[in-house]
Scaffold this motif. Structure first.
Motif, short mmCIF file in Angstrom:
data_model
loop_
_atom_site.label_atom_id
_atom_site.label_comp_id
_atom_site.label_asym_id
_atom_site.label_seq_id
_atom_site.Cartn_x
_atom_site.Cartn_y
_atom_site.Cartn_z
N GLU A 74 0.84 -1.21 0.00
CA GLU A 74 0.00 0.00 0.00
C GLU A 74 0.87 1.24 0.00
OE1 GLU A 74 -2.07 -0.73 3.75
OE2 GLU A 74 -0.84 0.80 4.73
N ILE A 94 1.34 10.33 4.79
CA ILE A 94 1.57 10.61 6.21
C ILE A 94 1.79 12.11 6.39
CG2 ILE A 94 3.18 10.27 8.13
CD1 ILE A 94 3.55 7.42 7.03
N THR A 135 -1.62 9.20 9.75
CA THR A 135 -1.83 8.60 8.43
C THR A 135 -3.15 9.13 7.87
OG1 THR A 135 -0.63 6.63 9.11
CG2 THR A 135 -2.01 6.43 7.15
N LYS A 147 -4.75 5.76 3.05
CA LYS A 147 -4.15 4.45 2.76
C LYS A 147 -4.69 4.02 1.40
CE LYS A 147 -3.48 2.33 7.34
NZ LYS A 147 -2.09 1.90 7.29
N ASP A 191 0.77 5.02 1.74
CA ASP A 191 0.12 5.87 2.73
C ASP A 191 0.56 7.31 2.51
OD1 ASP A 191 -0.66 3.45 3.80
OD2 ASP A 191 0.85 3.44 5.38
#
Length: 341
Positions: free
Chosen positions: A214, A218, A235, A238, A216
């Motif tokens: 995946e 952030i 986060t 996703k 993400d």
């Protein structure tokens, strides 16, 4: 119109009191923007840009008509301040303007007083974070000997920027010797808040069993300096790239739409108090639940829609000044091109 709470003279029940409210001159036409409050809710506030004039009226309404109200002056302030949550009560003001609306004296009837703060510098974007809040507000005050009567009205400021076409792509390799070799590429390193991250992941060598992968987004908020620096990682998004094992030679496309997420522009060292930065984090998980990841910073920026007619030329110049050399043209020039095009 926002009404103040009932503030009466606490010592004298027979004392005169008043209610204040602040009304913007362009309240009917000015755009509003949603902004998160400290408790996580979203409210709508009037939206301003750097360099725009803030003008309106302060209404002072007497509670007991016919009774006089003595005061030490009536004023309005325009304030931009940063509050660090671990240092509550200690506000760092980076903009502080005051206009005196009335000299000390007395009021015998309700009054409306005009105010104007011309081409106000609003250098930073409004922000409510985990450990810090940057806010702008108007505060009208009837100054009194015992207790002032005051009213605050928050506004929201957005900073606009334009980036040059030169926006290099990101290419990165991640690998574990003789086990895994992946190359990934994103189309740009700077994205506006409604942009799409387009990328590709190439598997050059796969000798471990990857079961999940995946990307993400952030958000890292940094507050404080020196020994008392706080990092808050959040986060925001996703994006599952694949579920199942990739094979050598495979390439996987990525399209991540930013508009659906709660993002702000990248903020670097705002007034030497805080920063907000964004990272793309590529995460791989193998069948033994081991995690491999590679992080890369991206820059987020707010693109001006079509700049409204009421937005002053100063605001466009200011947005260019704020971005410094990163801005190739002012927001106004860009909007003019878009409109004529």
């Amino acid at each position: 119109i926002l009404h103040s709470t009932d503030v009466t003279m606490s010592f004298f029940s027979f004392g005169q009191s008043a209610e204040i409210d602040v009304v913007l001159n362009d309240a009917e036409t000015r755009k509003k923007a949603e902004h998160k409050t400290e408790d996580g809710k979203k409210d709508k506030y009037f939206l301003f840009y750097d360099g725009e004039t803030v003008s309106g009226k302060v209404n002072v309404t007497l509670k007991n008509p016919g009774k006089r109200l003595e005061h030490q002056g009536i004023k309005i302030e325009f304030v931009g301040q940063i509050e660090l949550y671990y240092d509550r009560g200690n506000h760092h003001e980076f903009v502080s303007l005051v206009k005196d609306l009335a000299r000390p004296g007395e009021i015998t009837q309700s009054q409306t007083l005009d105010f104007e703060f011309t081409h106000v510098e609003k250098p930073y974007e409004s922000y409510t974070g985990q450990n810090v809040k940057l806010r702008y507000f108007l505060r009208a005050t009837v100054v009194r000997r015992l207790n002032d009567i005051s009213k605050e009205m928050d506004i929201v400021v957005h900073t606009l920027s334009t980036y040059p076409e030169l926006n290099s792509s990101i290419k990165m390799e991640v690998g574990i010797e003789d086990c895994l070799h992946i190359e990934f590429e994103y189309n740009k390193s700077k994205y506006h808040l409604k942009d799409v991250i387009v990328g590709k992941i190439y598997f050059l060598l796969v000798r471990i069993k990857i079961k999940h992968m995946e990307i993400d987004i952030i958000k890292r908020e940094t507050t404080g300096t020196g020994p008392s620096v706080y990092h808050e990682n959040d986060t925001i998004a996703k994006y599952e790239i694949m579920d199942g094992a990739p094979v050598r030679g495979e390439s996987i496309p990525i399209r991540l739409f930013l508009a659906g997420y709660d993002l702000t522009p990248t903020m670097r060292d705002i007034n030497k108090k805080f920063s907000v930065r964004y990272y793309l984090n590529l995460v791989l998980i193998d069948e033994e639940e081991r995690r491999y990841f590679k992080q890369q910073e991206i820059t987020l920026w707010r693109k001006g829609d079509v700049v409204r007619k009421s937005m002053s030329h100063q605001a466009a110049i200011a947005s260019q000044r704020f971005e410094g050399s990163a801005a190739s043209e002012s927001a106004l020039e860009q909007a003019a091109r878009e409109e004529s095009g």
